[in-house]
Each structure stands twice: as C-alpha cells, then as structure tokens.
Design a protein around this motif. Structure first.
Motif, short mmCIF file in Angstrom:
data_model
loop_
_atom_site.label_atom_id
_atom_site.label_comp_id
_atom_site.label_asym_id
_atom_site.label_seq_id
_atom_site.Cartn_x
_atom_site.Cartn_y
_atom_site.Cartn_z
N ARG A 125 27.92 40.90 52.31
CA ARG A 125 26.54 41.31 52.59
C ARG A 125 25.95 42.09 51.41
N GLU A 126 26.77 42.96 50.82
CA GLU A 126 26.30 43.71 49.65
C GLU A 126 26.02 42.76 48.50
N GLU A 129 22.72 41.01 49.16
CA GLU A 129 21.59 41.91 48.97
C GLU A 129 21.27 42.11 47.49
#
Length: 340
Positions: A125-126, A129
């Motif tokens: 997810r990081e 992003e």
C-alpha cells in the motif's frame, strides 16, 4: 551505477531497453528465472536508465542529478518498508524520489532485528501511494518488488488494484525466481522478461573471467546443472566442499554409519548454512533419482526432494531446526537404506 557482469544480463537489458524505447513496454513487467542470474541487477540498471535525464545509446549517463541520487542509495539493499509502513533508508543514503523498492522488511524488536519472510500489505500500500505521487525527474516513476513471490495474499490483492489502474509514466517491476507462486491474476497483467541458463561455453567463459580455475569451474557448473551464478557462488563461498560433505553424510546415513540426530545437529549448528546443506541434499537426491530405472524408487526420491525443500522453508520459521532436519534425515536413511 548498477553493474551487469554477464553477457546474458546484457542481452536481457538490451531487450528491455528496446521495448521501452519503442513504446512496447507496458506498465507492469515480470522479470523471472532462476536465482543468481542477475534479474535484480537488470531491473536496477533499467530503472536508472528510465529515470536518467540524459540517457545515451541505451545507457544511463551516470552523472545527472537523477543518476547521482540513484547511485547514492545502497547498491545492495532495497529501500525497505517496515511492518508499520515507515521507510528505512539503507545506510542513511537519500532515496531517489521517483524510485520505490520493496523487499523483505526487518522486525526491529525484539533485538536483534529479524528478517521477515513475507512482504506484507502495508508495504504494498505504501508502494502504491508513493508511486501515485508526482514525479520529480524525467516524468517517470518506477517500483521494484523483489522477491515478488514473497508477497502474502493480502499484499497480492493490494498490488492487483494498482495493476488494474495503470497511470501514464508509472512502472511496476516484479522480480521472481518462482513466478508460479504469484496469483494468475497478477501474472496475466505483466509482460515477461524471462531469464534462462546460458550455453555451457558461455557460462564457462564467464566463470573463467571471474578468475576461477577452468577445471573447478567445469565441475561446479556440472554440479549446478549449468547454472553459472550458482556455480560461481559455490566456488567463491566453499559451496563445493559443503556439497561433498553433504554427499558423504547422506551415504553414511544410508549405510547406517551415522545417526540422523547427529547429522542434523551438525547440519544446523552454524545456522546460516543449514538451508544451503538442504539445498545440496535435495539436488543430490534429484540427481540420484534421474539415474534410476525403478519408477517406485524414483517417485519416493522425488517425494523426499519435495520434503527437503519444504524443510528449507521451515527453517525460516520458529521451528527447531535440528528436529526438523533430523526427521528429514531419518526418512532418508529409511529410503536410501532400503534401496541398498
């Protein structure tokens, strides 16, 4: 600058650059093939080339600000994301704002730090992003996940969402030695750059160029089944001697001259090389099976080969290594002893 030391690496790199320059490379690329063939090195060089402000003749310039930042970060370790998603910059080097690297994270507590064996959803997810933020150099951004097959199910699901919604100038490169461990939904959305073992003459020439004796290089290459990267590692790190020790122990176990518990204690005493011993044992069992004509014994040896590799995976957990290996070697004594 990330270095490419072998001719097969140069060929794979040239193929990828040609696809980039002709607009034939999509947003997702899967670099697959056996370990130690240089997949990560090719991905690194390709990333630097993509982000370079002044590339020339298919190579990054090495001197623009983008190249300087890229080279300044650790050339061995990826930018790791810890389980809580916080970045850990290796060696304190500044990270390149348009490159994201995800690999195994390190659990910082309890001490000493312990390497995790999965890539988790928070890391992916990081990554997604940061990949979605505006590029600062050249208009492109690239993310590398290595080893991609280490992603757990939740991480794969998170990555799939990113792959399904590609953005212009954003590239996702997955490095995998075992691509079939990735979900079919991810594999189907990636172009493939597949690394294969080179011809024997080319592999021997490369090993000679690394300074290895021709006779020893040929022996190691045969033992490694034509894999030059693995042969080089064995020649460099004493792997051939270790392989001979493992072969001697397997023979002694089969003859009843060595207790499985004693061999297991010795194989796991130094920790770091236990997995390597099991890899040699599995390979020796496969070689033995290849020379048999009895289908039943061949199947049993193939089953032991699979069990040896599963035990290697167990060594990455909290299981007692000596007990796991002792059970495996007990079954080897029963199998190989009966064959005798």
């Amino acid at each position: 600058m990330p270095t490419l030391s072998a001719p097969w690496q140069e060929r794979m790199y040239a193929q990828a650059v040609q696809a980039l320059e002709s607009g034939r490379m999509g947003h997702a690329l899967l670099l697959s093939g056996p370990e130690r063939l240089g997949k990560r090195a090719v991905a690194e060089r390709l990333a630097q080339y993509l982000l370079c402000r002044s590339p020339s003749s298919g190579q990054p310039c090495g001197s623009c600000r983008s190249c300087e930042l890229y080279v300044a970060r650790s050339q061995r370790d990826p930018l790791e994301l810890r389980p809580d998603g916080s970045p850990a910059h290796p060696g304190g080097h500044p990270m390149h704002p348009d490159a994201v690297f995800v690999g195994y994270a390190w659990r910082m507590t309890p001490s000493p730090p312990r390497q995790m064996t999965q890539i988790g959803v928070d890391q992916v997810r990081e990554l997604s992003e940061r990949l979605g933020k505006s590029a600062q150099y050249g208009g492109a951004k690239v993310a590398i996940i290595d080893p991609a097959e280490a992603m757990n199910e939740s991480a794969c699901n998170a990555l799939l969402k990113t792959l399904e919604e590609p953005q212009p100038g954003r590239y996702m490169w997955l490095v995998a030695a075992s691509p079939m461990r990735l979900p079919a939904t991810i594999r189907s959305r990636c172009q493939r750059l597949e690394f294969r073992l080179p011809a024997r003459d080319e592999a021997l020439a490369w090993l000679g160029g690394q300074g290895h004796d021709p006779g020893a290089a040929g022996e190691a290459l045969d033992a490694a089944r034509g894999h030059p990267g693995l042969a080089a590692a064995w020649l460099r790190d004493g792997g051939m001697e270790l392989r001979q020790e493992v072969a001697a122990d397997l023979g002694a176990l089969a003859r009843g001259e060595l207790a499985p518990s004693e061999a297991a204690r010795r194989w796991t005493a130094d920790g770091a090389r236990a997995s390597e011993r099991l890899a040699h044992a599995a390979d020796l069992a496969a070689a033995r099976a290849a020379g048999l004509t009895d289908p039943g014994r061949t199947r049993r040896l193939a089953g032991w080969f699979d069990e040896a590799n599963r035990t290697r995976d167990l060594l990455r957990t909290t299981v007692r290594a000596d007990l796991a290996v002792a059970g495996l070697l007990l079954r080897w004594r029963e199998l190989a002893g009966a064959g005798r």
